[in-house]
Design a protein around this motif. Sequence first.
Motif, PDB file in Angstrom:
ATOM      1  N   VAL A 170       0.806  -1.358  -0.066  1.00  0.00           N
ATOM      2  CA  VAL A 170      -0.093   0.161   0.070  1.00  0.00           C
ATOM      3  C   VAL A 170       0.752   1.280  -0.034  1.00  0.00           C
ATOM      4  O   VAL A 170       1.815   1.450   0.810  1.00  0.00           O
ATOM      5  CB  VAL A 170      -1.137  -0.037   1.207  1.00  0.00           C
ATOM      6  CG1 VAL A 170      -1.696   1.180   1.144  1.00  0.00           C
ATOM      7  CG2 VAL A 170      -1.818  -1.448   1.331  1.00  0.00           C
ATOM      8  N   GLN A 171       0.516   2.007  -1.101  1.00  0.00           N
ATOM      9  CA  GLN A 171       1.483   3.375  -1.071  1.00  0.00           C
ATOM     10  C   GLN A 171       0.717   4.430  -0.241  1.00  0.00           C
ATOM     11  O   GLN A 171       1.583   5.416   0.168  1.00  0.00           O
ATOM     12  CB  GLN A 171       1.646   3.859  -2.647  1.00  0.00           C
ATOM     13  CG  GLN A 171       2.137   2.680  -3.344  1.00  0.00           C
ATOM     14  CD  GLN A 171       3.703   2.306  -2.876  1.00  0.00           C
ATOM     15  OE1 GLN A 171       4.214   3.374  -2.701  1.00  0.00           O
ATOM     16  NE2 GLN A 171       4.125   1.210  -2.741  1.00  0.00           N
ATOM     17  N   VAL A 200      -8.064   0.522  -1.331  1.00  0.00           N
ATOM     18  CA  VAL A 200      -9.056  -0.595  -1.481  1.00  0.00           C
ATOM     19  C   VAL A 200      -8.639  -1.739  -2.310  1.00  0.00           C
ATOM     20  O   VAL A 200      -8.364  -1.633  -3.457  1.00  0.00           O
ATOM     21  CB  VAL A 200     -10.420  -0.137  -2.006  1.00  0.00           C
ATOM     22  CG1 VAL A 200     -11.484  -1.060  -1.783  1.00  0.00           C
ATOM     23  CG2 VAL A 200     -10.946   0.959  -0.904  1.00  0.00           C
ATOM     24  N   PHE A 201      -8.457  -2.979  -1.520  1.00  0.00           N
ATOM     25  CA  PHE A 201      -8.160  -4.255  -2.348  1.00  0.00           C
ATOM     26  C   PHE A 201      -9.394  -4.906  -2.261  1.00  0.00           C
ATOM     27  O   PHE A 201     -10.442  -4.928  -1.376  1.00  0.00           O
ATOM     28  CB  PHE A 201      -6.790  -4.896  -1.780  1.00  0.00           C
ATOM     29  CG  PHE A 201      -5.693  -4.143  -2.213  1.00  0.00           C
ATOM     30  CD1 PHE A 201      -4.759  -4.703  -2.719  1.00  0.00           C
ATOM     31  CD2 PHE A 201      -5.466  -2.843  -1.458  1.00  0.00           C
ATOM     32  CE1 PHE A 201      -3.314  -4.010  -3.142  1.00  0.00           C
ATOM     33  CE2 PHE A 201      -4.085  -2.145  -1.693  1.00  0.00           C
ATOM     34  CZ  PHE A 201      -3.208  -2.802  -2.630  1.00  0.00           C
ATOM     35  N   ALA A 202      -9.241  -5.994  -3.359  1.00  0.00           N
ATOM     36  CA  ALA A 202     -10.464  -7.332  -3.006  1.00  0.00           C
ATOM     37  C   ALA A 202      -9.414  -8.669  -2.951  1.00  0.00           C
ATOM     38  O   ALA A 202      -8.236  -8.552  -3.596  1.00  0.00           O
ATOM     39  CB  ALA A 202     -11.086  -7.275  -4.130  1.00  0.00           C
ATOM     40  N   PHE A 242      -8.832   0.544  -5.927  1.00  0.00           N
ATOM     41  CA  PHE A 242      -8.635   1.887  -6.089  1.00  0.00           C
ATOM     42  C   PHE A 242      -7.892   2.515  -5.017  1.00  0.00           C
ATOM     43  O   PHE A 242      -8.082   1.858  -3.985  1.00  0.00           O
ATOM     44  CB  PHE A 242      -9.735   2.625  -6.626  1.00  0.00           C
ATOM     45  CG  PHE A 242     -10.920   2.653  -5.382  1.00  0.00           C
ATOM     46  CD1 PHE A 242     -10.891   3.517  -4.658  1.00  0.00           C
ATOM     47  CD2 PHE A 242     -11.728   1.510  -5.781  1.00  0.00           C
ATOM     48  CE1 PHE A 242     -12.106   3.585  -3.665  1.00  0.00           C
ATOM     49  CE2 PHE A 242     -12.854   1.324  -4.990  1.00  0.00           C
ATOM     50  CZ  PHE A 242     -12.667   2.409  -3.713  1.00  0.00           C
ATOM     51  N   GLN A 243      -7.185   3.675  -4.878  1.00  0.00           N
ATOM     52  CA  GLN A 243      -6.847   4.427  -3.839  1.00  0.00           C
ATOM     53  C   GLN A 243      -7.545   5.958  -3.957  1.00  0.00           C
ATOM     54  O   GLN A 243      -7.578   6.418  -4.957  1.00  0.00           O
ATOM     55  CB  GLN A 243      -5.209   4.429  -4.070  1.00  0.00           C
ATOM     56  CG  GLN A 243      -4.620   5.224  -2.963  1.00  0.00           C
ATOM     57  CD  GLN A 243      -3.249   5.149  -2.864  1.00  0.00           C
ATOM     58  OE1 GLN A 243      -2.452   4.178  -3.622  1.00  0.00           O
ATOM     59  NE2 GLN A 243      -2.368   6.175  -2.572  1.00  0.00           N
ATOM     60  N   GLY A 244      -7.644   6.299  -2.662  1.00  0.00           N
ATOM     61  CA  GLY A 244      -8.157   7.666  -2.402  1.00  0.00           C
ATOM     62  C   GLY A 244      -9.785   7.598  -2.212  1.00  0.00           C
ATOM     63  O   GLY A 244     -10.233   6.478  -2.425  1.00  0.00           O
TER      64      GLY A 244
END
Length: 326
Positions: A121-122, A127-129, A139-141
Amino acid sequence: MQPRNVSMSGAVDLSAVKAAAEAKQKAEQARAQRAAAQSDGGQQAAQVSLVIDVDEAGFERDVIQRSAEVPVVIDFWADWCQPCKQLSPILERLAAEYGGRFVLAKIDVDANQMLFQQFGVQGIPAVFAVIAGQALPLFQGAAPEPQVRQVLDQLIAAAEQRFGIVGAPVDPDQAQAVAEAQQAVPAVPDNPALAAAHAALDSGDLGGAITAYENVLSDEPANEEAKLGLAQAQLLSRVRDVDAERVRKDAAERPDDIAAQLAVADLDLLGGHVEDAFGRLVGAVQRSVGDDRDTARVRLLELFEVVGAEDPRVVAARGALARVLF
């Protein structure tokens, strides 16, 4: 705790050939178990919690094992993160609205640094699945709700179509009935030719694997598992002996050299940089003409097979390719 059987490279897991088939079988068993349990109990199954807090100790049970029956969406968050406070309520509300088609696992990054690092994770929110033990970055943010909803719809469709996984409410009080029903579900027989192809791929016999998958497809042209296996074996064969540094240098110096661009796209995909690989090849199609253009287009379609037709990144890249072509 190290998550087992989780791909941390953009969900391009080269063991996914067998995983997809095994996940479909497990999902079918799980559905039969739920149906048997409901029948035995004589009541509609009650809904378990669809939003759970997960830590490193419970990750195997709450995420990896559960992902064999339902897509698990992971929300990496922290109490000090203001964008997290915007996104988390959206995810929680949608988890309730979708009624069991996915489970939301919330991971506090401050308390679970190991998981934070293992997923690469940066920044947060991220969000991961996890589907059938395979990790997929979403997605991120703090994305707006319509975008989140679109991503979830694509995830749910991919889980069902590629792995046969369809989430459903389960009554935890019927666990004993579920366990008994599991023993009554017959196993799906293996395809010997496909099993031989998998074995060749696992052993590193890429030439043998390619031939074996082609043989399966000659008899069963629509066999998706064989298509995926063939695409993966071909990708591994292409990159096995390449000098990555030289390939990237050549591609940078010769942007119109289709062979160089294809080679870097292969490396990017294998390294988990899926969007980079797709973007490079879409750009190559746009810049080229004639045979070069067709070569780039065909390679892009081959890489789509490796990732999976329903993957959101494939869907987006198909749209970009169509805009370039038409």
